[in-house]
Design a protein around this motif. Sequence first.
Motif, PDB file in Angstrom:
ATOM      1  N   VAL A   2       0.848  -1.191   0.000  1.00 42.69           N
ATOM      2  CA  VAL A   2       0.000   0.000   0.000  1.00 42.69           C
ATOM      3  C   VAL A   2       0.881   1.237   0.000  1.00 42.69           C
ATOM      4  O   VAL A   2       1.917   1.263   0.666  1.00 42.69           O
ATOM      5  N   GLN A   3       0.446   2.226  -0.740  1.00 41.17           N
ATOM      6  CA  GLN A   3       1.114   3.531  -0.726  1.00 41.17           C
ATOM      7  C   GLN A   3       0.103   4.611  -0.428  1.00 41.17           C
ATOM      8  O   GLN A   3      -1.036   4.566  -0.928  1.00 41.17           O
ATOM      9  N   LEU A   4       0.507   5.577   0.390  1.00 37.64           N
ATOM     10  CA  LEU A   4      -0.273   6.788   0.607  1.00 37.64           C
ATOM     11  C   LEU A   4       0.531   7.932   0.030  1.00 37.64           C
ATOM     12  O   LEU A   4       1.670   8.161   0.448  1.00 37.64           O
ATOM     13  N   VAL A   5      -0.055   8.652  -0.908  1.00 34.25           N
ATOM     14  CA  VAL A   5       0.650   9.741  -1.572  1.00 34.25           C
ATOM     15  C   VAL A   5      -0.086  11.044  -1.298  1.00 34.25           C
ATOM     16  O   VAL A   5      -1.256  11.194  -1.667  1.00 34.25           O
ATOM     17  N   GLU A   6       0.634  11.965  -0.647  1.00 34.60           N
ATOM     18  CA  GLU A   6       0.056  13.251  -0.298  1.00 34.60           C
ATOM     19  C   GLU A   6       0.421  14.301  -1.336  1.00 34.60           C
ATOM     20  O   GLU A   6       1.462  14.205  -2.001  1.00 34.60           O
ATOM     21  N   SER A   7      -0.412  15.311  -1.425  1.00 30.96           N
ATOM     22  CA  SER A   7      -0.123  16.447  -2.295  1.00 30.96           C
ATOM     23  C   SER A   7      -0.855  17.665  -1.758  1.00 30.96           C
ATOM     24  O   SER A   7      -1.760  17.546  -0.932  1.00 30.96           O
ATOM     25  N   GLY A   8      -0.433  18.842  -2.226  1.00 34.21           N
ATOM     26  CA  GLY A   8      -1.153  20.059  -1.903  1.00 34.21           C
ATOM     27  C   GLY A   8      -0.473  20.991  -0.933  1.00 34.21           C
ATOM     28  O   GLY A   8      -0.985  22.078  -0.662  1.00 34.21           O
ATOM     29  N   GLY A   9       0.659  20.599  -0.374  1.00 36.58           N
ATOM     30  CA  GLY A   9       1.355  21.493   0.543  1.00 36.58           C
ATOM     31  C   GLY A   9       1.986  22.660  -0.189  1.00 36.58           C
ATOM     32  O   GLY A   9       1.978  22.731  -1.420  1.00 36.58           O
ATOM     33  N   GLY A  10       2.539  23.593   0.588  1.00 36.82           N
ATOM     34  CA  GLY A  10       3.205  24.726  -0.021  1.00 36.82           C
ATOM     35  C   GLY A  10       3.359  25.878   0.936  1.00 36.82           C
ATOM     36  O   GLY A  10       3.156  25.735   2.142  1.00 36.82           O
ATOM     37  N   LEU A  11       3.716  27.020   0.369  1.00 37.35           N
ATOM     38  CA  LEU A  11       3.899  28.257   1.124  1.00 37.35           C
ATOM     39  C   LEU A  11       2.670  29.136   0.928  1.00 37.35           C
ATOM     40  O   LEU A  11       2.226  29.352  -0.212  1.00 37.35           O
ATOM     41  N   VAL A  12       2.133  29.623   2.035  1.00 33.05           N
ATOM     42  CA  VAL A  12       0.935  30.455   1.965  1.00 33.05           C
ATOM     43  C   VAL A  12       1.042  31.561   3.001  1.00 33.05           C
ATOM     44  O   VAL A  12       1.687  31.380   4.045  1.00 33.05           O
ATOM     45  N   GLN A  13       0.430  32.683   2.723  1.00 36.29           N
ATOM     46  CA  GLN A  13       0.445  33.798   3.675  1.00 36.29           C
ATOM     47  C   GLN A  13      -0.561  33.557   4.792  1.00 36.29           C
ATOM     48  O   GLN A  13      -1.547  32.832   4.605  1.00 36.29           O
ATOM     49  N   PRO A  14      -0.352  34.166   5.941  1.00 34.63           N
ATOM     50  CA  PRO A  14      -1.336  34.070   7.019  1.00 34.63           C
ATOM     51  C   PRO A  14      -2.721  34.487   6.531  1.00 34.63           C
ATOM     52  O   PRO A  14      -2.866  35.466   5.794  1.00 34.63           O
ATOM     53  N   GLY A  15      -3.720  33.712   6.939  1.00 32.44           N
ATOM     54  CA  GLY A  15      -5.080  33.950   6.491  1.00 32.44           C
ATOM     55  C   GLY A  15      -5.440  33.221   5.220  1.00 32.44           C
ATOM     56  O   GLY A  15      -6.620  33.187   4.836  1.00 32.44           O
ATOM     57  N   GLY A  16      -4.462  32.624   4.575  1.00 32.02           N
ATOM     58  CA  GLY A  16      -4.690  31.924   3.323  1.00 32.02           C
ATOM     59  C   GLY A  16      -5.227  30.519   3.516  1.00 32.02           C
ATOM     60  O   GLY A  16      -5.497  30.076   4.646  1.00 32.02           O
ATOM     61  N   SER A  17      -5.384  29.817   2.389  1.00 33.95           N
ATOM     62  CA  SER A  17      -5.959  28.466   2.404  1.00 33.95           C
ATOM     63  C   SER A  17      -5.120  27.512   1.570  1.00 33.95           C
ATOM     64  O   SER A  17      -4.422  27.929   0.637  1.00 33.95           O
ATOM     65  N   LEU A  18      -5.213  26.256   1.937  1.00 33.25           N
ATOM     66  CA  LEU A  18      -4.623  25.167   1.164  1.00 33.25           C
ATOM     67  C   LEU A  18      -5.553  23.971   1.250  1.00 33.25           C
ATOM     68  O   LEU A  18      -6.342  23.856   2.194  1.00 33.25           O
ATOM     69  N   ARG A  19      -5.415  23.075   0.283  1.00 30.78           N
ATOM     70  CA  ARG A  19      -6.149  21.817   0.341  1.00 30.78           C
ATOM     71  C   ARG A  19      -5.162  20.685   0.144  1.00 30.78           C
ATOM     72  O   ARG A  19      -4.500  20.611  -0.891  1.00 30.78           O
ATOM     73  N   LEU A  20      -5.079  19.822   1.133  1.00 30.53           N
ATOM     74  CA  LEU A  20      -4.209  18.657   1.063  1.00 30.53           C
ATOM     75  C   LEU A  20      -5.019  17.442   0.617  1.00 30.53           C
ATOM     76  O   LEU A  20      -6.183  17.294   0.994  1.00 30.53           O
TER      77      LEU A  20
END
Length: 121
Positions: A2-20
């Motif tokens: 089994v493999q779990l592969v993550e994506s969606g990280g990064g650099l964001v400013q305070p108050g911003g959003s990301l989706r992992l």
Amino acid sequence: QVQLVESGGGLVQPGGSLRLSCAASGTIFSINVMGWYRRAPGKQRELVAAINSGGNTNSADSVKGRFTISRDNPKNTVYLQLNSLKPEDTAVYYCNAGISHYSGSSYFTYWGQGTQVTVSS
């Protein structure tokens, strides 16, 4: 197996959003709990949020109202929507999943490789 592969990280400013995203692949019969953990520099790994196969969730007090966990069962994928990000959310985020490989087999815990989230201006 089994493999779990993550994506969606990064650099964001305070108050911003990301989706992992975290997709599980391999020999999978069923997945019970899927979750997200994080490890900030100099700190221990902590649970961020988890969701079971029925859609019931729990999350850390520090992220309630800002982060939302969800999953797509047919795709064996778990998501973490991160809103109103703060500098203290900076960490490596890891997904995990409890997976059984065959009908009647035990569940084993698998981990992704981690994705960096940095919140900074």
